[in-house]
Write an enzyme that holds these catalytic residues in place. Structure first.
Site, PDB file in Angstrom:
ATOM      1  N   SER A 185      -8.403 -48.449  15.411  1.00  0.00           N
ATOM      2  CA  SER A 185      -7.344 -47.485  15.672  1.00  0.00           C
ATOM      3  C   SER A 185      -6.604 -47.842  16.964  1.00  0.00           C
ATOM      4  CB  SER A 185      -7.934 -46.075  15.698  1.00  0.00           C
ATOM      5  OG  SER A 185      -6.936 -45.094  15.657  1.00  0.00           O
ATOM      6  N   ASP A 187      -5.360 -43.418   4.660  1.00  0.00           N
ATOM      7  CA  ASP A 187      -5.541 -43.038   6.064  1.00  0.00           C
ATOM      8  C   ASP A 187      -4.539 -41.939   6.433  1.00  0.00           C
ATOM      9  OD1 ASP A 187      -5.702 -42.903   8.850  1.00  0.00           O
ATOM     10  OD2 ASP A 187      -6.138 -45.040   9.033  1.00  0.00           O
ATOM     11  N   HIS A 212      -9.357 -42.683   7.565  1.00  0.00           N
ATOM     12  CA  HIS A 212      -9.371 -43.263   8.910  1.00  0.00           C
ATOM     13  C   HIS A 212     -10.818 -43.495   9.341  1.00  0.00           C
ATOM     14  CE1 HIS A 212      -7.247 -44.382  12.532  1.00  0.00           C
ATOM     15  NE2 HIS A 212      -8.032 -43.609  13.269  1.00  0.00           N
TER      16      HIS A 212
END
Length: 228
Positions: free
Chosen positions: A122, A175, A207
């Site tokens: 991320s 996601d 995610h």
């Protein structure tokens, strides 16, 4: 920006020495927003080769605009989750300077730049990508999981790495936080000035990570840093 340009290892950072007693490669893996180095250290420890040492540092705590100013571990401020949204340019560049310091520390320990993997998840993956592109020596490779290319409009002008830098992007197509289109657009941009960029998409993945993704990451590491 909370991070200093000169990297100081904190107690929350997690490091691991080579299992065979002599490191000839290294991986630096950067966690996502709100996490710590502990969040990924066990997994990195499981998939690294026996000759590889690892460093999973923890970002300093800072207020994050996207999260209403709440303080949490963060590499830089996040102001928007739109690909063309406002970005913390000064913070991203400062954080990249910090990562470059981490890389230089690995080199000083005896690991050549071309045997150092830089990766992250991320926000950490975004910083890993930007840092690798703006580092003047060729790293072994860079891994971005559920991430994106920060300050994308500045490239290829901001690129100082060799064109041969290998990049692995991995992203779930479901996601809800960092949309899959971020990975697709980042891949499209990177392909215009790098020779070896790949995007792996995982159907139904949100995610988070998945065993198949981790297997692909292990294969990438093994390919980029073969046994000496």
């Amino acid at each position: 920006m909370a991070l200093a340009a000169n990297y100081i290892r904190k107690s929350a950072d997690v490091v691991g020495v080579a299992r065979n007693g002599r490191a000839t490669a290294s991986i630096i893996f950067l966690h996502g927003l709100g996490d710590t180095g502990n969040g990924w250290s066990s997994l990195i420890d499981e998939i690294r080769p026996p000759f590889m040492q690892f460093n999973c540092p923890t970002a300093n705590t800072m207020p994050v605009t996207l999260n209403l100013g709440f303080q949490m571990p963060s590499w830089f401020d996040i102001r928007s989750l739109e690909f063309g949204g406002t970005e913390d340019e000064a913070g991203i560049k400062s954080a990249a300077s910090t990562v470059h310091g981490m890389i230089n520390n690995e080199i000083k320990s005896g690991i050549p730049a071309d045997r150092i993997i830089l990766g992250g998840f991320s926000q950490g993956g975004a910083l890993a990508i930007y840092s690798a592109l703006t580092y003047p020596e060729k790293l072994a490779g860079v891994i971005g999981l559920s991430s994106w290319l920060p300050l994308h409009s500045s490239f290829p002008g901001s690129k100082v790495c060799p064109d041969s830098l290998p990049v692995l992007l991995c992203h779930g197509d479901s996601d809800p936080i960092v949309n899959h289109k971020f990975g697709q657009l980042s891949h499209s941009i990177l392909k215009t000035f790098l020779k070896s960029t790949q995007l792996k998409t995982y159907r139904g993945l949100a995610h988070q990570s998945t065993p198949q993704e981790i297997s692909d990451v292990k294969d990438f590491i093994d390919q980029c840093v073969p046994h000496p």
